[in-house]
Design an enzyme around this catalytic site. Structure first.
Site, mmCIF file in Angstrom:
data_model
loop_
_atom_site.group_PDB
_atom_site.id
_atom_site.type_symbol
_atom_site.label_atom_id
_atom_site.label_comp_id
_atom_site.label_asym_id
_atom_site.label_seq_id
_atom_site.Cartn_x
_atom_site.Cartn_y
_atom_site.Cartn_z
ATOM 1 N N GLU A 61 0.957 -1.189 0.059
ATOM 2 C CA GLU A 61 -0.075 0.153 -0.043
ATOM 3 C C GLU A 61 0.888 1.274 0.120
ATOM 4 O OE1 GLU A 61 -0.702 -2.585 1.900
ATOM 5 O OE2 GLU A 61 -2.639 -3.200 1.364
ATOM 6 N N HIS A 130 -10.402 -5.703 9.992
ATOM 7 C CA HIS A 130 -11.031 -5.280 8.820
ATOM 8 C C HIS A 130 -12.499 -4.969 8.634
ATOM 9 C CE1 HIS A 130 -7.813 -8.030 7.572
ATOM 10 N NE2 HIS A 130 -7.642 -7.703 6.334
#
Lengths: 332, 317
Positions: A61, A130
Site C-alpha cells: 500500500e 478489517h
C-alpha cells in the site's frame, strides 16, 4: 429517467464514465484489474480501459499510494483503491504528509488531484483489523476532503465530483452496502462536495447520520413516527467540507440533535459535529446534543458481540424519544 | 450591636442576586463565619456567612427572591429576645410547607397550579443540591425573553431540567391578561392625512417594534401583522427598515382601524396588540399571557406605544 442499481454498479459507472471522459484518469490498487476487487466493484473496467490505465499492484500500500501521489502531481488523476479502510494506517505518510500538503508547500504550483476510494463498516464478521471506520483520522488532516456516500445515488455523484476535484479526496463506501439498490438517474450528474441533504423533514429532533448510519436514522425516524414524534434526517454527505448551514438550520428548527456515525465515538466525527452544533446553535438547543458512535472497543469477531458495537435504529429512537419528552439521557 | 445582612456584590457587573436557599431560619442562633443563605448570581452560587455571632432576625427576603445588591436582607441581633418577625413569612425551607413557599412567590399564586408536594419536594431538594435552576439553553433564553423566572417554575414543582414545553405548560394556554389605553389621535392622523404613501398598519408595526426595543433592550424585533381574515405576515425590525435576521415574532399586531371592532384576544397565548380607532382616539388593547410578558413590562410597553402614536417623532429617538 432513473433506474435502480446497486452501490457497486454506481461506483463502477462513475469510474467508467470519468475514464471515458478524461484519459488522465487511471485506477491503481490491489486486484483492481483481474479480480475486480474483493467486492467485485470494478468488474469489466480492465476490459474496457486496458492494463495501462487499470493497474494491478503488489500488496504494498505505501508503494502504490506513493506512486499515485507522484502521478497526480505530474498530471494524471489517479483513483487509488484501498481494499480495506483499515489499511489507511499503511498509507498515512503518503496521504497525510504528501498528498494533503503538497499544494500548500509548493506554493500552489502542484496539485494532487487524487481520489482514494476505500471503505468502512462493521457487522461483516471480518474481525478487528478489517471492520474499522477510520474516516475521522483523515477528516482531521487539513488538505484532505472526505466524502461519505450513503446510497448508490450519492456514491456515483460524489465519486464523479471527487475525480474532477483538483485536491485529494478520500471517499468511504460502506462495505455492507455494495449490494444495496437505489434509484440513480440515467443521465450524468454530480453531487457537489460540501452539500448536505435533508432526507426527511421533521420538527422535533434532527438525526444526523453519515454513510450507512443514514439508513439507521431513517429507520429510527419511522419508529418515532409511530410514537407521534417528528424526526428530521440529515445526511452530511461530506465531512470535509462540512455543510454546517444545513445542519445548524435543521437543529435551530427542531431544538434537538443526535449525531450518528459508525466511527468510534471517542474523539470522533460525532464529537466534531455535536461540538459545532453546541457552539453555534447553543441558544436554540432544548436538550443536550447526543453522540452515537461505534463502541470504543476493537470490533469483535463474535457476531453476537459485533452487533452490539454499532448504533441501531432502536437505540437512536430510544434516545430521540427521551430528548423529545424531556427525559435526561445522561445523569444530571 | 445588631449587624446588618445585605445582599453582597459577588461579581463585577452584578446588580442583584437570587436567594436560592436559606440555611438558617428567622430566630436561629448563628455564629460568625457560619453560612446563613445561598445566593446565585449569573455566574455562580455562593454561601453568605454571618459576620458576627447572634440571632437571625427580621428576615426580609424569601427563597427565590432576586434582591438588589446592597439591599437589607436581615439583621443579626445580640439577644434572642430582640429577634423580630420575618417580614416575608417565608424563612422556612421545609419542602412540605407548600403554602409558605407559595406565599414567597413574587406573583400571585394561581390556585389551579398549586403543586402537589411530591414534585415540590424534588425541586426543593435540587435547589439545595445545585443552587441554580437546571434548564435547557433554549428554555433559558426564552424565559429571559418572556420575563419568566425559572425559580418560580421550580417552586411550582416543574421538574428539572426545564424545557421549552415546561414554560408553556406551566401557564395554561389562552389565559391572557389585558391592558388597554386610549391615545390622542391628532398627530398620527395628521401624518396619515398628509402622506400619500404612509401605511398605517406598517407604521403601527414599527411603533410597536420600537417600543418593544426601547422597553426590553433587545436588538432584533419581529412583529406578526394579522388581520381578521386570518392573513398573517411577519415583518423583521419594521422600525429599522426591515433589516436584520428573522427571529420568533415578539408580538402580533391586529390593526382594527376602519372596522367597528375594537378588540380581539386570541386564545393561542401569544402577545397581541390590537389598535382600534374610535371617536375618543386610538384604542390600544394588549393581550398578554403573564407567562410570556410580566405586567410591569407590558405596562411599560403600552406606554411606549402610546407616546409614539401621540408624538410620532419620538419614534426617531
Amino acid at each position: 429517467m432513473t433506474r435502480e442499481i446497486t452501490l457497486s454498479q454506481a461506483v463502477n459507472e462513475a469510474i467508467a464514465e470519468e475514464m471515458r471522459r478524461d484519459e488522465t484518469v487511471i485506477l491503481v490498487g490491489e486486484d483492481v484489474a483481474e479480480a475486480g476487487t474483493p467486492f467485485k466493484v470494478l468488474s469489466g473496467l480492465v476490459e474496457e480501459f486496458g492494463t495501462d490505465r487499470v493497474i494491478d499492484t503488489p500488496i504494498a500500500e505505501p508503494g502504490f499510494m506513493g506512486i499515485a501521489v507522484g502521478a497526480a502531481m505530474t498530471g494524471l488523476r489517479p483513483i487509488v483503491d484501498l481494499m480495506f479502510g483499515d489499511f489507511l494506517y499503511l498509507v498515512m505518510d503518503q496521504l497525510c504528509n504528501q498528498a494533503a500538503k503538497t499544494h500548500y508547500m509548493s506554493g500552489g504550483k502542484l496539485n494532487v488531484p487524487l481520489v482514494l476510494r476505500t471503505n468502512l463498516g462493521a457487522t461483516r464478521r471480518s474481525a478487528a483489523q478489517h471492520s474499522q471506520s477510520l474516516h475521522a483520522l483523515v477528516a482531521h488532516i487539513p488538505g484532505l476532503k472526505v466524502a461519505m456516500p450513503s446510497s448508490a445515488y450519492e456514491a456515483k455523484g460524489l465519486l464523479k465530483a471527487a475525480i474532477r476535484d483538483d485536491n485529494p479526496v478520500v471517499i468511504f463506501e460502506d462495505k455492507l452496502m455494495y449490494q444495496d439498490k437505489a434509484p440513480v438517474p440515467e443521465e450524468e450528474y454530480l453531487l457537489p462536495l460540501g452539500e448536505a441533504a435533508i432526507l426527511r423533514e421533521g420538527l422535533e429532533v434532527t438525526l444526523i447520520g453519515t454513510s450507512s448510519m443514514r439508513q439507521v436514522c431513517e429507520k429510527a425516524a419511522e419508529i418515532l413516527e409511530a410514537d407521534g414524534i417528528s424526526a428530521e434526517v440529515v445526511d452530511p454527505r461530506t465531512l470535509v467540507p462540512l455543510d454546517e448551514g444545513t445542519i445548524l438550520g435543521s437543529v435551530r428548527k427542531t431544538s434537538r440533535a443526535i449525531v450518528v456515525d459508525e466511527g468510534h465515538q471517542n474523539f470522533g466525527v460525532t464529537a466534531e459535529i455535536a461540538a459545532r452544533i453546541s457552539e453555534k446553535a447553543f441558544y436554540h438547543l432544548d436538550a443536550p446534543v447526543i453522540r452515537m458512535g461505534a463502541m470504543d472497543v476493537p470490533v469483535p469477531f463474535s457476531p453476537a458481540l459485533e452487533d452490539l458495537t454499532v448504533p441501531t435504529p432502536e437505540a437512536v429512537a430510544a434516545n430521540a424519544r427521551a430528548l423529545v419528552r424531556g427525559v435526561p439521557v445522561h445523569a444530571l | 450591636m445588631p449587624c446588618e445582612v445585605r445582599m453582597p456584590q459577588l461579581g463585577m457587573v452584578q446588580d442583584s442576586g437570587v436567594i436560592t436557599a436559606w440555611l438558617k431560619r428567622n430566630g436561629d442562633p448563628v455564629k460568625a463565619g457560619e453560612p446563613i443563605f445561598e445566593v446565585e448570581t449569573d455566574k455562580a452560587t455562593m454561601e453568605v456567612e454571618a459576620a458576627t455571632d447572634g440571632y437571625l432576625s427580621g428576615v426580609k427576603a424569601a427563597e427565590g427572591d432576586d434582591v438588589p445588591v446592597g439591599d437589607l436582607i436581615a439583621m443579626i441581633v445580640e439577644a434572642e429576645g430582640d429577634v423580630e418577625e420575618a417580614s416575608t413569612g417565608a424563612s422556612v425551607t421545609e419542602p412540605e410547607d407548600v403554602a409558605v413557599v407559595e406565599a414567597a412567590l413574587r406573583s400571585e399564586p394561581k390556585p389551579e397550579m398549586r403543586p402537589t408536594s411530591a414534585p415540590l419536594e424534588r425541586a426543593m431538594s435540587k435547589s439545595v443540591a445545585f443552587g441554580r435552576v437546571l434548564a435547557s439553553p433554549k428554555a433559558r433564553r426564552l424565559a429571559t425573553k418572556r420575563g419568566i423566572d425559572l425559580h418560580q417554575l421550580r417552586a411550582q414543582g416543574v421538574a428539572e431540567p426545564i424545557h421549552v414545553a415546561d414554560l408553556d405548560a406551566a401557564f395554561a394556554v389562552g389565559r391572557n391578561s389585558l391592558l388597554s389605553a386610549v391615545v390622542d389621535p391628532t398627530a398620527f392622523d395628521e401624518i396619515l392625512d398628509r402622506s400619500r404613501t404612509a401605511n398605517r398598519t406598517r407604521l403601527l408595526a414599527s411603533f410597536a417594534a420600537g417600543a418593544w426595543r426601547a422597553t426590553f433592550d433587545v436588538s432584533s424585533v419581529s412583529v406578526t401583522i394579522e388581520d381578521l381574515d386570518g392573513q398573517r405576515e411577519v415583518v423583521i425590525n419594521p422600525d429599522r427598515g426591515g433589516a436584520g435576521v428573522a427571529e420568533d415574532p415578539v408580538l402580533t399586531l391586529v390593526d382594527l382601524c376602519g372596522t367597528r371592532i375594537n378588540g380581539y384576544v386570541p386564545m393561542d397565548g401569544g402577545v397581541t396588540l390590537c389598535v382600534a380607532r374610535s371617536a375618543a382616539g386610538y384604542g390600544l388593547l394588549l393581550a398578554f399571557p403573564e407567562s410570556r410578558l410580566a405586567l410591569p413590562g407590558a405596562a411599560a410597553l403600552v406606554e411606549e406605544i402610546a407616546v409614539r402614536i401621540e408624538n410620532p417623532l419620538l419614534q426617531l429617538l
